[in-house]
Design a protein around this motif. Structure first.
Motif, PDB file in Angstrom:
ATOM      1  N   GLY A 167       2.434   7.776   0.170  1.00 17.09           N
ATOM      2  CA  GLY A 167       0.886   7.987   0.249  1.00 17.09           C
ATOM      3  C   GLY A 167       0.953   9.418   0.565  1.00 17.09           C
ATOM      4  O   GLY A 167      -0.193  10.254  -0.107  1.00 17.09           O
ATOM      5  N   SER A 178       4.840  -1.753   3.694  1.00 15.11           N
ATOM      6  CA  SER A 178       4.746  -0.307   3.460  1.00 15.11           C
ATOM      7  C   SER A 178       5.928   0.244   3.028  1.00 15.11           C
ATOM      8  O   SER A 178       5.904   1.557   3.051  1.00 15.11           O
ATOM      9  CB  SER A 178       4.071   0.335   4.727  1.00 15.11           C
ATOM     10  OG  SER A 178       5.143   0.086   5.754  1.00 15.11           O
ATOM     11  N   HIS A 214      -1.040   2.278  -1.426  1.00 14.41           N
ATOM     12  CA  HIS A 214      -0.174   2.516  -0.053  1.00 14.41           C
ATOM     13  C   HIS A 214      -0.921   2.088   1.137  1.00 14.41           C
ATOM     14  O   HIS A 214      -0.361   1.408   2.126  1.00 14.41           O
ATOM     15  CB  HIS A 214      -0.168   4.041   0.101  1.00 14.41           C
ATOM     16  CG  HIS A 214       0.141   4.617   1.435  1.00 14.41           C
ATOM     17  ND1 HIS A 214       1.702   4.319   1.741  1.00 14.41           N
ATOM     18  CD2 HIS A 214      -0.219   5.160   2.445  1.00 14.41           C
ATOM     19  CE1 HIS A 214       1.817   4.961   2.920  1.00 14.41           C
ATOM     20  NE2 HIS A 214       0.547   5.489   3.415  1.00 14.41           N
ATOM     21  N   PHE A 219       5.542   1.733  -2.157  1.00 11.85           N
ATOM     22  CA  PHE A 219       4.314   2.257  -1.748  1.00 11.85           C
ATOM     23  C   PHE A 219       4.294   2.839  -0.306  1.00 11.85           C
ATOM     24  O   PHE A 219       3.394   3.023   0.267  1.00 11.85           O
ATOM     25  CB  PHE A 219       3.443   0.856  -1.412  1.00 11.85           C
ATOM     26  CG  PHE A 219       3.350   0.029  -2.547  1.00 11.85           C
ATOM     27  CD1 PHE A 219       2.567   0.591  -3.670  1.00 11.85           C
ATOM     28  CD2 PHE A 219       3.706  -1.342  -2.954  1.00 11.85           C
ATOM     29  CE1 PHE A 219       2.258  -0.094  -4.708  1.00 11.85           C
ATOM     30  CE2 PHE A 219       3.398  -1.943  -3.794  1.00 11.85           C
ATOM     31  CZ  PHE A 219       2.737  -1.314  -4.892  1.00 11.85           C
TER      32      PHE A 219
END
Length: 354
Positions: free
Chosen positions: A55, A48, A39, A52
C-alpha cells in the motif's frame, strides 16, 4: 494521492498528452487507488501479506503521477500562483470535506464519536497538518477520526504550495533549480533525523514529487530515457543514500515499515519506479492501456473519492462487518465517490485559468 486529472483540451498545446499516455496515466491512477483499497481490506481481514502488502508503494505512485500531471498541465499557468492555488483547492477540498463528513457519520453510527473526536484532528486535517504517528516521529496531528489515507494529502498540499516557486526557479535555470531542490531535500531529511518534525519530512519528500515533474518535462521534450531526468535522478539517489546512512547511524532500524526504514523504502521505490517505467517497461505497458481506455478513464475520474472515502466506509463502519453489509457499503462508496469526485467538480464554479 494524485489530485490532478489529465486534460488534453485546456492545456497549452505543447503540454498535451497523446491518447496512449492519457490512457496509461488513467490506468495507473485507477490501479493505485483501488490497490490501496485492497491493501486496507486485506489488513482488516488479516490477509495483509503477499500481493496486498504494498500500500505504501501505491501512494508513491500517486506522488509521482501528481508531479508528472501537474507539471505538464500547469508549467505555464502556475507561474501565476493565485489561479493555480485556487484550482488545486477546488480539486482537493470538495472530496476531502465529503470524506470528513462520512467519517463523522460513521463514528456517530458506530457510537464512537464522543470518544474519538478531537478538535486538533479536525482542524489539522482541514489545514493539511496530518500524518501517521504509528509510522514516524514528529507528527503534528493524526488524520481526522482515524481516516488514515488522509495522511498523504498534507504532503500533496505542501507540494502544491511550493510548486510555483520551484517552477519559477526552474524557468531561470533548469539544472540550477534541480540541484537546489535536490540539495534542500537532502538537507531537510538530515534536519528531520536530527529533530523530527512534519515540515522537514515534507521537504524531503518534495524531491519524489519533483522527480515526477521532471519525468513530465523529459517526456514533453521527446526524451524516453530516465537518464534525461538528471539531476533529479542523481539527487533522488543521494536522498536514498542519506536515508540509508541515517537508518544505520540511528541504531533504531528494525523494519522497512517504520521510521527510519520507511522513508528509505519510499525513496528507493520512487527511484526504481522512475527508472523502470520511464523507459522500455513503461513503453511496453503503455501498449496495453489503450485497450482499457473507457473503463480506466471512469475509474480514474473517481479514484480520488475512492481513496479518501473507502477507509471510513469499508474499514471503520460497523455495517461493513457482514458480507451483505460490506457489499452495501462498497456500493455506497462508488456512489459517494461519483458525487464527490465527478458531480461536485462539475457543479462548482471553475477556478480562473490565468
Amino acid at each position: 494521492m494524485v489530485q490532478a486529472r489529465v486534460k488534453t483540451a485546456t492545456v497549452p498545446r505543447e503540454s498535451r498528452f497523446s491518447p496512449r499516455l492519457t490512457a496509461s496515466l488513467d490506468a495507473a491512477r485507477a490501479c493505485a487507488a483501488f490497490y490501496v483499497v485492497a491493501h486496507h481490506v486485506a489488513n482488516a481481514t488479516g490477509h495483509s501479506r503477499g500481493i496486498f502488502m504494498f500500500g505504501q508503494e501505491a501512494v508513491l505512485v500517486f506522488f509521482l503521477l501528481s508531479g508528472f500531471v501537474i507539471f505538464a498541465n500547469e508549467r505555464d499557468r502556475a507561474l501565476r500562483p493565485r489561479g493555480f492555488y485556487l484550482r488545486r483547492l477546488r480539486r482537493i477540498y470538495p472530496a476531502l470535506l465529503v470524506a470528513m463528513a462520512a467519517s463523522t457519520v460513521v463514528a456517530v453510527d458506530n457510537g464512537a464519536l464522543a470518544r474519538s473526536f478531537r478538535w486538533s484532528e479536525l482542524l489539522g486535517s482541514l489545514f493539511a497538518l496530518q500524518d501517521n504517528t504509528a509510522l514516524k516521529p514528529g507528527v503534528i496531528v493524526e488524520p481526522y477520526l482515524g481516516n488514515d489515507p488522509l495522511w498523504s494529502l498534507s504532503y500533496e498540499l505542501a507540494f502544491y504550495a511550493v510548486f510555483p516557486f520551484a517552477l519559477r526557479l526552474w524557468t531561470i535555470s533548469k539544472d540550477g533549480a534541480g540541484h537546489l531542490i535536490g540539495a534542500l531535500s537532502c538537507a531537510s531529511y538530515v534536519a528531520y533525523a536530527l529533530a523530527p518534525n512534519h515540515w522537514s519530512l515534507v521537504g524531503a519528500y518534495f524531491l519524489v514529487w519533483w522527480g515526477g515533474a521532471m519525468a513530465a518535462n523529459a517526456y514533453l521534450e521527446g526524451e524516453r530515457s530516465f537518464l534525461a531526468m538528471r539531476p533529479a535522478i542523481g539527487w533522488l539517489a543521494a536522498l536514498c543514500a542519506t536515508a540509508a546512512l541515517t537508518a544505520l547511524l540511528s541504531g533504531e532500524f528494525k523494519s522497512f515499515s517504520y521510521y527510519p526504514g520507511l522513508p528509505l523504502r519510499h525513496f528507493l521505490v520512487a527511484l526504481l519506479m522512475l527508472a523502470l517505467f520511464f523507459g522500455p517497461i513503461g513503453k511496453s505497458l503503455s501498449q496495453i492501456a489503450p485497450r482499457l481506455k473507457g473503463s480506466a478513464a471512469f475509474l480514474a475520474s473517481i479514484s480520488y473519492g475512492v481513496y479518501v472515502l473507502h477507509y471510513p466506509l469499508l474499514i471503520q463502519s460497523k455495517r461493513a462487518g457482514t458480507t451483505f453489509g460490506w457489499l452495501s457499503m462498497a456500493a455506497l462508496l462508488l456512489i459517494s465517490s461519483c458525487f464527490a469526485d465527478r458531480w461536485l467538480s462539475r457543479a462548482l464554479p471553475r477556478a480562473p485559468v490565468d
